[in-house]
Design a protein around this motif. Structure first.
Motif, PDB file in Angstrom:
ATOM      1  N   LEU A 210      -4.527  10.965   1.266  1.00 46.45           N
ATOM      2  CA  LEU A 210      -4.248  10.419   2.591  1.00 46.45           C
ATOM      3  C   LEU A 210      -4.245  11.522   3.648  1.00 46.45           C
ATOM      4  O   LEU A 210      -4.775  11.345   4.749  1.00 46.45           O
ATOM      5  CB  LEU A 210      -2.908   9.688   2.572  1.00 46.45           C
ATOM      6  CG  LEU A 210      -2.841   8.402   1.743  1.00 46.45           C
ATOM      7  CD1 LEU A 210      -1.436   7.842   1.748  1.00 46.45           C
ATOM      8  CD2 LEU A 210      -3.809   7.365   2.287  1.00 46.45           C
TER       9      LEU A 210
ATOM     10  N   THR B 218       0.817  -1.209   0.000  1.00 47.99           N
ATOM     11  CA  THR B 218       0.000   0.000   0.000  1.00 47.99           C
ATOM     12  C   THR B 218       0.850   1.259   0.000  1.00 47.99           C
ATOM     13  O   THR B 218       0.543   2.228  -0.706  1.00 47.99           O
ATOM     14  CB  THR B 218      -0.925  -0.011   1.222  1.00 47.99           C
ATOM     15  OG1 THR B 218      -1.667  -1.235   1.242  1.00 47.99           O
ATOM     16  CG2 THR B 218      -1.902   1.144   1.180  1.00 47.99           C
ATOM     17  N   PHE B 219       1.924   1.268   0.775  1.00 48.36           N
ATOM     18  CA  PHE B 219       2.771   2.461   0.893  1.00 48.36           C
ATOM     19  C   PHE B 219       4.216   2.088   0.551  1.00 48.36           C
ATOM     20  O   PHE B 219       5.043   1.922   1.452  1.00 48.36           O
ATOM     21  CB  PHE B 219       2.684   3.053   2.304  1.00 48.36           C
ATOM     22  CG  PHE B 219       1.280   3.326   2.759  1.00 48.36           C
ATOM     23  CD1 PHE B 219       0.580   4.380   2.238  1.00 48.36           C
ATOM     24  CD2 PHE B 219       0.673   2.513   3.701  1.00 48.36           C
ATOM     25  CE1 PHE B 219      -0.715   4.643   2.649  1.00 48.36           C
ATOM     26  CE2 PHE B 219      -0.618   2.754   4.112  1.00 48.36           C
ATOM     27  CZ  PHE B 219      -1.325   3.826   3.583  1.00 48.36           C
TER      28      PHE B 219
ATOM     29  N   THR C 211       1.043   3.433  -6.348  1.00 46.60           N
ATOM     30  CA  THR C 211       1.185   4.483  -5.344  1.00 46.60           C
ATOM     31  C   THR C 211      -0.171   4.997  -4.913  1.00 46.60           C
ATOM     32  O   THR C 211      -1.083   5.126  -5.735  1.00 46.60           O
ATOM     33  CB  THR C 211       2.009   5.654  -5.915  1.00 46.60           C
ATOM     34  OG1 THR C 211       1.365   6.128  -7.105  1.00 46.60           O
ATOM     35  CG2 THR C 211       3.419   5.222  -6.232  1.00 46.60           C
TER      36      THR C 211
ATOM     37  N   CYS D 278       8.389   9.200  -3.729  1.00 42.11           N
ATOM     38  CA  CYS D 278       9.202   8.152  -3.106  1.00 42.11           C
ATOM     39  C   CYS D 278      10.420   7.916  -4.001  1.00 42.11           C
ATOM     40  O   CYS D 278      10.562   8.524  -5.063  1.00 42.11           O
ATOM     41  CB  CYS D 278       8.408   6.859  -2.901  1.00 42.11           C
ATOM     42  SG  CYS D 278       7.853   6.080  -4.432  1.00 42.11           S
TER      43      CYS D 278
ATOM     44  N   LEU E 100      -0.950  11.010  -1.943  1.00 42.13           N
ATOM     45  CA  LEU E 100      -0.562  11.587  -0.665  1.00 42.13           C
ATOM     46  C   LEU E 100      -1.554  12.648  -0.210  1.00 42.13           C
ATOM     47  O   LEU E 100      -1.896  12.730   0.980  1.00 42.13           O
ATOM     48  CB  LEU E 100       0.843  12.175  -0.775  1.00 42.13           C
ATOM     49  CG  LEU E 100       1.437  12.786   0.498  1.00 42.13           C
ATOM     50  CD1 LEU E 100       1.515  11.738   1.594  1.00 42.13           C
ATOM     51  CD2 LEU E 100       2.806  13.369   0.215  1.00 42.13           C
TER      52      LEU E 100
ATOM     53  N   TRP F 125       2.747  10.171  -5.026  1.00 43.00           N
ATOM     54  CA  TRP F 125       3.397   9.618  -3.829  1.00 43.00           C
ATOM     55  C   TRP F 125       4.899   9.784  -3.988  1.00 43.00           C
ATOM     56  O   TRP F 125       5.586   8.893  -4.487  1.00 43.00           O
ATOM     57  CB  TRP F 125       3.020   8.141  -3.680  1.00 43.00           C
ATOM     58  CG  TRP F 125       3.611   7.451  -2.500  1.00 43.00           C
ATOM     59  CD1 TRP F 125       4.655   6.577  -2.494  1.00 43.00           C
ATOM     60  CD2 TRP F 125       3.197   7.541  -1.138  1.00 43.00           C
ATOM     61  NE1 TRP F 125       4.923   6.116  -1.250  1.00 43.00           N
ATOM     62  CE2 TRP F 125       4.029   6.700  -0.368  1.00 43.00           C
ATOM     63  CE3 TRP F 125       2.209   8.262  -0.477  1.00 43.00           C
ATOM     64  CZ2 TRP F 125       3.901   6.550   1.003  1.00 43.00           C
ATOM     65  CZ3 TRP F 125       2.080   8.105   0.896  1.00 43.00           C
ATOM     66  CH2 TRP F 125       2.915   7.264   1.614  1.00 43.00           C
TER      67      TRP F 125
END
Length: 505
Positions: A289, A151-152, A283, A180, A286, A178
């Protein structure tokens, strides 16, 4: 004009010389080739597999006919489309009739198809279907063996070409959704080397342990843009499909567009319609979330406020049934607590003084004389007990001591290291005792150990030669006998019995 050139009045100027090989323009040559092809191949009949079908908005159909070695572009004009016996589809093997012509704008030749009929399924697609059926029977397509997508993800590995638009789309989409770390493994995504490089990249990512400079990805994306069946054929390789199925890292397959299907789409853990869709699958968003966490925080605060309000309302409802106001009840209890706390200090001092007086009264009865008398009584009891147990223990110790002395004498008499009168011990040069004649050799130096001294000797041979025996030497003064250890006088046993002499062994 030079001095050698003269033009007389009334005469025409001379004509320039003619070229026997005049140059042609590009268009002249292209149309000449077009006429040659149409005259020579005005009617041909071909069999091949259809690929790259493109239906133009004008109504024309552009396609490619191929076999295992060559490919030929073809076109079906709008007026001939309705008369075809079968509509062209990718992978369909057909028999076409038409003429060969050229397209001068691109200097390429093509076939103008007039009729088309089905000739069976394409060989490549038939081979792919057989391979797909075999892998399905082995269970590589089962949903139970597919791994869940994290999930992350903290690190995402991307296997694709570093120069195409695919990698830019994936990086841009991941950065928006997301942010990353993304590790790109560059590979070719078309041609004979593509399948081997993609498989090697998957195995390379799978071999990372996370301790080196390159982190181990939580997720892999195998991506490529759209194309024909031939362009995507590398992703139908059996070895590549088995590598994807055996990988321990979850893999998202994003090869081609939504209508394109390759073999690794079935063995991967998730299939994405496009490379951008793969980035979205891999992803979370963000911003969403953060919005969700903020919403949950607000709901928690509202729920807590409602809970406190409900408890406050219930408390006020219960307070109505009390005989007095809650503030009055609490104030009276608080007043009593204040009075008690004010008396607590003096009460503690009085309690401490009372216990101190009791301790002084008891202390007088616990003087040193009391302890000394207790110690004297226990000393008398210990002396009496020792007096009763001493004679039997002493007798047992004496018997054990006599027995030990006898064993020591017997052991000393049997010790070969201690020579006896009339005997000698033979040692070699290193001090080891020689127990028999077999341990001696001619010319060997030995040592004779007597009770009263040590002498050196040399062995002459196995049989001694006759020699004159010298008169015996006067006897040496005997050594004084060893003084035995003193023994305690035996105590008579109880009732006059003889003392126990012990046993030598």
């Amino acid at each position: 004009m030079s001095d050698d050139s003269y033009i007389f009045e009334g005469e025409a100027p001379p004509e320039p010389p003619r070229d026997n090989n005049p140059p042609l323009s590009i268009s002249e040559l292209s149309f000449a080739l077009k006429r040659t092809l149409e005259d020579r191949f005005g009617h041909v009949r071909l069999r091949g597999e259809v690929s790259k079908v493109n239906r133009h908005a004008s109504g024309h159909i552009y396609l490619t006919l191929k076999d295992d070695k060559s490919a030929l572009d073809g076109v079906v004009w709008k007026g001939s489309v309705r008369g075809l016996g079968v509509q062209p589809e990718t992978g369909l093997e057909v028999i076409v009739t038409g003429k060969i012509t050229s397209y001068p704008a691109r200097s390429s030749y093509q076939m103008v198809i007039e009729s088309m009929e089905a000739a069976g399924a394409g060989a490549l697609l038939a081979q792919l279907e057989r391979l797909k059926a075999r892998l399905r029977d082995e269970g590589l397509f089962e949903p139970a063996r597919k791994q869940p997508i994290p999930t992350f993800p903290a690190v995402i590995g991307v296997i694709t070409s570093p120069t195409g638009a695919v990698i830019r789309d994936i990086l841009h989409r991941i950065a928006d959704r997301w942010p990353c770390r993304v590790v790109v493994w560059p590979v070719v995504v078309q041609g004979e080397a593509a399948a081997g490089q993609v498989a090697a990249a998957i195995r390379g990512f799978d071999a990372l342990d996370g301790t080196g400079p390159v982190p181990r990805p939580d997720l892999l994306i195998v991506a490529r843009g759209g194309g024909s069946v031939e362009d995507l054929w590398s992703f139908n390789d059996e070895a590549l499909a088995r590598t994807v199925a055996a990988a321990s890292i979850p893999i998202i397959s994003a090869v081609g567009h939504e209508t394109d299907t390759t073999l690794i789409d079935f063995v991967s853990d998730r299939r994405a319609p496009t490379p951008t869709g793969a980035a979205e699958m891999a992803t979370p968003v963000l911003a969403e979330l953060r919005f969700g966490l903020a919403d949950l925080d607000q709901r928690l605060n509202r729920a807590g406020a409602r809970l406190l309000s409900d408890r406050r309302t219930r408390l006020m409802a219960v307070a109505r049934g009390l005989p007095a106001r809650p503030e009055d009840l609490v104030s009276m209890a608080q007043q009593r607590l204040d009075h008690a706390s004010s008396r607590l200090g003096s009460a503690l001092h009085r309690n401490t003084a009372l216990h101190e007086r009791r301790l002084v009264a008891v202390e007088g009865r616990f003087g040193r004389g009391l302890l000394d008398r207790a110690i004297e009584r226990r000393g008398d009891r210990l002396a009496a007990t020792t007096a009763r147990l001493s004679p039997p223990l002493r007798r047992r110790l004496d018997r054990a001591e006599d027995r030990l002395a006898g064993l020591a004498r017997a052991l000393n008499s049997l010790n070969p290291r201690t020579p006896k009168p009339g005997f000698a011990r033979i040692d070699d040069a290193e001090g080891r005792m020689i127990p028999s004649a077999a341990g001696l050799s001619a010319g060997q130096s030995v040592t004779l150990v007597f009770p009263d001294g040590v002498r050196g000797a040399t062995v002459e041979g196995e049989t001694a030669s006759p020699r004159t025996v010298a008169p015996p030497a006067p006897p040496a003064t005997p050594a004084p006998p060893a003084t035995p250890p003193p023994r305690r006088p035996a105590r008579p046993g109880p009732r006059g019995e003889a003392p126990d002499q012990g046993d030598l062994f």
